[in-house]
Design a protein around this motif. Sequence first.
Motif, PDB file in Angstrom:
ATOM      1  N   PRO A   1     -13.599 -66.425 -20.976  1.00 37.24           N
ATOM      2  CA  PRO A   1     -14.885 -67.456 -20.473  1.00 37.24           C
ATOM      3  C   PRO A   1     -15.580 -66.568 -19.709  1.00 37.24           C
ATOM      4  O   PRO A   1     -14.909 -65.342 -18.870  1.00 37.24           O
ATOM      5  N   PRO A   2     -17.024 -67.116 -19.625  1.00 38.96           N
ATOM      6  CA  PRO A   2     -17.695 -65.869 -19.130  1.00 38.96           C
ATOM      7  C   PRO A   2     -17.628 -65.922 -17.888  1.00 38.96           C
ATOM      8  O   PRO A   2     -18.549 -65.350 -17.261  1.00 38.96           O
ATOM      9  N   THR A   3     -16.833 -66.853 -16.946  1.00 39.19           N
ATOM     10  CA  THR A   3     -17.714 -66.997 -15.722  1.00 39.19           C
ATOM     11  C   THR A   3     -17.091 -65.918 -14.969  1.00 39.19           C
ATOM     12  O   THR A   3     -16.813 -65.807 -13.910  1.00 39.19           O
ATOM     13  N   GLU A   4     -15.899 -64.537 -16.051  1.00 36.49           N
ATOM     14  CA  GLU A   4     -15.221 -64.068 -15.547  1.00 36.49           C
ATOM     15  C   GLU A   4     -15.587 -62.750 -16.159  1.00 36.49           C
ATOM     16  O   GLU A   4     -16.193 -62.477 -16.829  1.00 36.49           O
TER      17      GLU A   4
ATOM     18  N   PRO B   1     -14.474 -77.448 -25.249  1.00 38.63           N
ATOM     19  CA  PRO B   1     -14.201 -78.564 -26.418  1.00 38.63           C
ATOM     20  C   PRO B   1     -15.461 -78.401 -28.016  1.00 38.63           C
ATOM     21  O   PRO B   1     -14.551 -77.979 -28.968  1.00 38.63           O
ATOM     22  N   TYR B   2     -16.009 -77.324 -27.276  1.00 41.85           N
ATOM     23  CA  TYR B   2     -17.058 -76.278 -28.564  1.00 41.85           C
ATOM     24  C   TYR B   2     -16.770 -75.223 -29.046  1.00 41.85           C
ATOM     25  O   TYR B   2     -16.758 -75.137 -30.478  1.00 41.85           O
ATOM     26  N   VAL B   3     -15.330 -74.947 -28.188  1.00 44.17           N
ATOM     27  CA  VAL B   3     -14.725 -73.831 -29.038  1.00 44.17           C
ATOM     28  C   VAL B   3     -13.714 -74.269 -29.547  1.00 44.17           C
ATOM     29  O   VAL B   3     -13.731 -73.961 -30.893  1.00 44.17           O
TER      30      VAL B   3
ATOM     31  N   LEU C   1     -27.169 -66.231 -24.120  1.00 43.25           N
ATOM     32  CA  LEU C   1     -26.961 -67.537 -23.204  1.00 43.25           C
ATOM     33  C   LEU C   1     -26.264 -67.225 -22.555  1.00 43.25           C
ATOM     34  O   LEU C   1     -25.528 -68.362 -21.797  1.00 43.25           O
ATOM     35  N   GLY C   2     -24.794 -66.258 -22.854  1.00 46.11           N
ATOM     36  CA  GLY C   2     -23.695 -65.928 -21.418  1.00 46.11           C
ATOM     37  C   GLY C   2     -22.964 -67.550 -22.569  1.00 46.11           C
ATOM     38  O   GLY C   2     -22.495 -67.468 -20.982  1.00 46.11           O
ATOM     39  N   ARG C   3     -23.019 -68.087 -23.799  1.00 49.02           N
ATOM     40  CA  ARG C   3     -22.037 -69.251 -23.831  1.00 49.02           C
ATOM     41  C   ARG C   3     -21.079 -69.053 -24.898  1.00 49.02           C
ATOM     42  O   ARG C   3     -21.270 -67.702 -25.769  1.00 49.02           O
ATOM     43  N   ILE C   4     -20.285 -69.954 -25.121  1.00 44.19           N
ATOM     44  CA  ILE C   4     -18.665 -70.153 -25.912  1.00 44.19           C
ATOM     45  C   ILE C   4     -18.991 -71.399 -26.689  1.00 44.19           C
ATOM     46  O   ILE C   4     -19.313 -72.451 -25.777  1.00 44.19           O
TER      47      ILE C   4
END
Length: 201
Positions: A32-35, A10-12, A46-49
């Motif tokens: 996605p940072p999980t990839e 939702p932030y994206v 922070l590794g965030r999107i």
Amino acid sequence: MKLLGSNTSPYVRKARLVLLEKSIPHEYVVDPPTEPGSLVLKLNPLGRIPTLILDDGFCVFDSSVIADYVDSLSESQILIPREDSRARLRVKRWEALADGIMDSAIVVRVESLRPSEQQSPALLELHNTAITKALNYASELIGSPWCEGEAITLADLALVSALLYLDLRQAERDWRGSHKNLANWFERISARRSVVVSREG
Ligand SMILES: N[C@@H](CCC(=O)N[C@@H](CS)C(=O)NCC(=O)O)C(=O)O
């Protein structure tokens, strides 16, 4: 500039909607940072999107900071009031309300993915109640045709991002049934080109 994100965050969506509403040329990259190999992990501590990468490589993170920066790039369609400090405060408070719904919905989602015996009913209750109260608050506060009246602002873009996330993760929550005015507003904003484009992926 390049916006790194995912279609479910939702932030994206909030950051994308700001870029689209302002007609700022950009590339949207699903990363996605999980990839493994995600650029987000290399560039954002922070590794965030969302993560926004400017043309000179400057890395911008946190959707609020991105929204603020992108809004400042042009005088057309001002999404965060500049002159009137109370008007600005109202819009930023809407954003905080919507972000709070997102934060709580994500806690509920993450908790729900844990094995049921490890889930905390108290935590789920706390965050689900916060979402309910925030929706009640939004419903009492919302203007017409937009959150703050005649002009669309960041308030609308943040709120629609939060509600679309609730539809995705808490489809059983009948917020339209309990808040007809939010439902009407949602129909209106859903027809907006920026929202249509953001839902196409
Ligand atoms: N306050 C931040 C929250 C960003 C955030 O938590 N994003 C999540 C995705 S919804 C994230 O990147 N989590 C790390 C992950 O997915 O690995 C913002 O507004 O940008």
